[in-house]
Write an enzyme that holds these catalytic residues in place. Structure first.
Site, PDB file in Angstrom:
ATOM      1  N   CYS A  62       0.809  -1.228   0.000  1.00 57.61           N
ATOM      2  CA  CYS A  62       0.000   0.000   0.000  1.00 57.61           C
ATOM      3  C   CYS A  62       0.841   1.276   0.000  1.00 57.61           C
ATOM      4  O   CYS A  62       0.318   2.362  -0.233  1.00 57.61           O
ATOM      5  CB  CYS A  62      -0.948   0.024   1.197  1.00 57.61           C
ATOM      6  SG  CYS A  62      -2.146  -1.293   1.160  1.00 57.61           S
ATOM      7  N   HIS A  80      -2.779   7.351   4.117  1.00 58.83           N
ATOM      8  CA  HIS A  80      -3.342   6.154   3.494  1.00 58.83           C
ATOM      9  C   HIS A  80      -4.628   5.776   4.228  1.00 58.83           C
ATOM     10  O   HIS A  80      -4.699   5.830   5.454  1.00 58.83           O
ATOM     11  CB  HIS A  80      -2.311   5.017   3.577  1.00 58.83           C
ATOM     12  CG  HIS A  80      -2.847   3.691   3.158  1.00 58.83           C
ATOM     13  ND1 HIS A  80      -3.558   3.507   1.995  1.00 58.83           N
ATOM     14  CD2 HIS A  80      -2.776   2.462   3.756  1.00 58.83           C
ATOM     15  CE1 HIS A  80      -3.904   2.227   1.891  1.00 58.83           C
ATOM     16  NE2 HIS A  80      -3.442   1.575   2.948  1.00 58.83           N
ATOM     17  N   ASN A 127     -10.335   0.474   1.923  1.00 62.89           N
ATOM     18  CA  ASN A 127      -8.887   0.566   1.691  1.00 62.89           C
ATOM     19  C   ASN A 127      -8.617   0.181   0.234  1.00 62.89           C
ATOM     20  O   ASN A 127      -8.725  -0.980  -0.135  1.00 62.89           O
ATOM     21  CB  ASN A 127      -8.171  -0.393   2.657  1.00 62.89           C
ATOM     22  CG  ASN A 127      -6.662  -0.377   2.483  1.00 62.89           C
ATOM     23  OD1 ASN A 127      -6.144   0.145   1.498  1.00 62.89           O
ATOM     24  ND2 ASN A 127      -5.964  -0.965   3.435  1.00 62.89           N
TER      25      ASN A 127
HETATM   26  O1  UT7 Z   1      -3.316  -1.151   3.918  1.00 67.90           O
HETATM   27  C1  UT7 Z   1      -2.946  -2.251   4.669  1.00 67.90           C
HETATM   28  C2  UT7 Z   1      -2.800  -1.888   6.096  1.00 67.90           C
HETATM   29  N1  UT7 Z   1      -3.802  -2.525   6.892  1.00 67.90           N
HETATM   30  C3  UT7 Z   1      -4.232  -1.953   8.012  1.00 67.90           C
HETATM   31  O2  UT7 Z   1      -3.849  -0.853   8.336  1.00 67.90           O
HETATM   32  C4  UT7 Z   1      -5.150  -2.716   8.899  1.00 67.90           C
HETATM   33  C5  UT7 Z   1      -4.747  -2.497  10.338  1.00 67.90           C
HETATM   34  N2  UT7 Z   1      -5.606  -3.227  11.275  1.00 67.90           N
HETATM   35  C6  UT7 Z   1      -6.883  -2.855  11.492  1.00 67.90           C
HETATM   36  O3  UT7 Z   1      -7.389  -1.927  10.896  1.00 67.90           O
HETATM   37  C7  UT7 Z   1      -7.642  -3.579  12.550  1.00 67.90           C
HETATM   38  O4  UT7 Z   1      -6.762  -4.403  13.280  1.00 67.90           O
HETATM   39  C8  UT7 Z   1      -8.800  -4.470  11.977  1.00 67.90           C
HETATM   40  C9  UT7 Z   1      -9.904  -3.572  11.441  1.00 67.90           C
HETATM   41  C10 UT7 Z   1      -8.268  -5.365  10.880  1.00 67.90           C
HETATM   42  C11 UT7 Z   1      -9.376  -5.323  13.101  1.00 67.90           C
HETATM   43  O5  UT7 Z   1      -9.847  -4.497  14.170  1.00 67.90           O
HETATM   44  P1  UT7 Z   1      -9.453  -4.810  15.670  1.00 67.90           P
HETATM   45  O6  UT7 Z   1     -10.141  -3.821  16.496  1.00 67.90           O
HETATM   46  O7  UT7 Z   1      -7.951  -4.890  15.728  1.00 67.90           O
HETATM   47  O8  UT7 Z   1     -10.121  -6.217  15.880  1.00 67.90           O
HETATM   48  P2  UT7 Z   1      -9.427  -7.584  16.278  1.00 67.90           P
HETATM   49  O9  UT7 Z   1      -8.633  -8.139  15.143  1.00 67.90           O
HETATM   50  O10 UT7 Z   1      -8.744  -7.409  17.588  1.00 67.90           O
HETATM   51  O11 UT7 Z   1     -10.695  -8.501  16.472  1.00 67.90           O
HETATM   52  C12 UT7 Z   1     -11.666  -8.240  17.514  1.00 67.90           C
HETATM   53  C13 UT7 Z   1     -12.802  -9.217  17.352  1.00 67.90           C
HETATM   54  C14 UT7 Z   1     -12.349 -10.651  17.154  1.00 67.90           C
HETATM   55  O12 UT7 Z   1     -13.245 -11.482  17.835  1.00 67.90           O
HETATM   56  P3  UT7 Z   1     -12.838 -12.130  19.260  1.00 67.90           P
HETATM   57  O13 UT7 Z   1     -11.611 -12.917  18.980  1.00 67.90           O
HETATM   58  O14 UT7 Z   1     -12.589 -10.944  20.146  1.00 67.90           O
HETATM   59  O15 UT7 Z   1     -14.042 -12.935  19.597  1.00 67.90           O
HETATM   60  C15 UT7 Z   1     -12.510 -10.881  15.677  1.00 67.90           C
HETATM   61  O16 UT7 Z   1     -12.747 -12.238  15.355  1.00 67.90           O
HETATM   62  O17 UT7 Z   1     -13.564  -8.878  16.182  1.00 67.90           O
HETATM   63  C16 UT7 Z   1     -13.722 -10.043  15.379  1.00 67.90           C
HETATM   64  N3  UT7 Z   1     -13.817  -9.631  13.995  1.00 67.90           N
HETATM   65  C17 UT7 Z   1     -14.982  -9.321  13.399  1.00 67.90           C
HETATM   66  N4  UT7 Z   1     -16.237  -9.302  13.858  1.00 67.90           N
HETATM   67  C18 UT7 Z   1     -17.190  -8.922  13.007  1.00 67.90           C
HETATM   68  C19 UT7 Z   1     -12.808  -9.492  13.093  1.00 67.90           C
HETATM   69  N5  UT7 Z   1     -13.316  -9.081  11.912  1.00 67.90           N
HETATM   70  C20 UT7 Z   1     -14.656  -8.978  12.089  1.00 67.90           C
HETATM   71  C21 UT7 Z   1     -15.705  -8.594  11.243  1.00 67.90           C
HETATM   72  N6  UT7 Z   1     -16.960  -8.575  11.734  1.00 67.90           N
HETATM   73  N7  UT7 Z   1     -15.516  -8.226   9.951  1.00 67.90           N
END
Ligand code: UT7
Length: 328
Positions: free
Chosen positions: A114, A255, A285
């Protein structure tokens, strides 16, 4: 004698017509508009049909050239940044060159995930500075929708498709143009964000397909922490190196990956909301296209005016990062 500066003289963008809302995604994945909006700031994204990255990039390129009043045959170099290239080779730039009728100009792709658009800008600016080119077309084009696992809610909800192109030409007498860059890569993060298979390390086999290794894999939390930290340090570095302060910047264009990352970086850098540009809500994104999509929209709606100082910051797989400070 100082090297000559490059300047962005035109922008062109394109996104596929089809819009997919969070509610639509909720019909096929265990997710919700509430989760996606609250955790990322994304509400909808444009998703390509049969188009490849070059199909989107070619339209954006034509639009940029039209805006500049420059024929495709006058372009000296085309650089395409993409994490979803048409093929391993030839370059997506070759396909775009053929589509727009660029003639015999050299073309190549640049792989920096990216961050690719900012890296490509730095290469184009260097060609202008060294007088190897007069007109360089920089294109960020991605159809990440073809690279995500549509059964994986952790990644599928994040990306959208789009392309943005800018034309670089030498800055005029007394014009600042592109002022400078701060680029980097942290090799310790090499496995945090990738498409593991399909290259020479893990060529396609039935096993790589069965194990979904041809799709984007991301350690979201680690990339989140990296991004939140690196946007701030990279922005500070480019400002400091060129003797500018946050207050001098008219528009901050990070970004577009997650609104929480953008808001926290803006807050820590001290940018008031009116100086921060985001259209993530409507595009998701778009990888290498996210910054030029913002530039185009900001200029169109009058939030980026001639003479404004713009600070762009990209980050992504590598884990890579790049900032660019430019006078619009
Ligand atoms: O351009 C490339 C660069 N990429 C980025 O900058 C992405 C950077 N990361 C992020 O933006 C965030 O980490 C995410 C948006 C990908 C995830 O958000 P988060 O607040 O870090 O969530 P998490 O990964 O800690 O997950 C929290 C919970 C999990 O459930 P449990 O384990 O707590 O039960 C996930 O399984 O949210 C769950 N989860 C979802 N729930 C509903 C993950 N994705 C989803 C979803 N819908 N789409």
């Amino acid at each position: 004698m100082s090297l000559r500066r490059a300047k962005i003289t035109a922008v062109g963008t394109f996104v596929p017509q089809r819009i997919v809302t969070n509610d639509e995604l909720s019909l096929m994945l265990d997710t919700s508009d509430e989760w996606i909006s609250a955790r990322t700031g994304i509400r909808e994204r444009h998703i390509a049909g049969k188009e490849a990255a070059s199909d989107l990039g070619a339209v954006a390129a034509r639009r940029a050239l039209e805006a500049a009043g420059v024929g495709a045959g006058k372009v000296d170099l085309i650089i395409v940044a993409s994490l979803s290239p048409d093929a391993l080779f030839p370059s997506t730039a070759s396909y775009i060159s053929a589509a727009i009728g660029a003639g015999g100009a050299p073309v190549f792709d640049l792989s920096a995930a990216c961050t690719g658009f900012i890296y490509a800008l730095s290469v184009g600016a260097a060609y202008i500075a060294s007088e190897q080119a007069e007109r360089v077309l920089i294109i960020g084009a991605d159809v990440a929708s073809k690279m995500v696992d549509w059964t994986d809610r952790r990644t599928a909800v994040l990306f959208g498709d789009g392309a943005g192109a800018v034309l670089l030409e030498p800055a005029g007498e007394g014009e600042e143009g592109i002022i400078g860059f701060s680029l980097g890569n942290d090799p310790a993060g090499v496995d945090q964000l990738s498409i593991p298979a399909g290259g020479s390390r893990l060529p396609a086999t039935e096993a790589t397909v069965a194990e979904h290794m041809h799709f984007i894999q991301m350690n979201g939390r680690e990339v989140y922490k990296f991004a939140s930290r690196i946007i701030v340090s990279s922005a500070r570095q480019v400002l400091q190196e060129h003797g500018r302060r946050v207050e001098d910047v008219d528009l901050f264009v990070p970004h577009q990956a997650n609104i929480r990352i953008i808001d926290s970086a803006a807050r820590r850098l001290g940018f008031p909301p009116e100086k921060v540009f985001s259209n993530l809500e409507r595009y998701g994104n778009t990888s290498c296209a996210s910054i030029p999509l913002c530039l185009d929209e900001a200029a169109t709606v009058g939030r980026l005016k001639r003479g404004d100082l713009v600070l762009m910051v990209g980050f992504g797989g590598g884990l890579s990062w790049g900032s660019c400070l430019a006078r619009w």
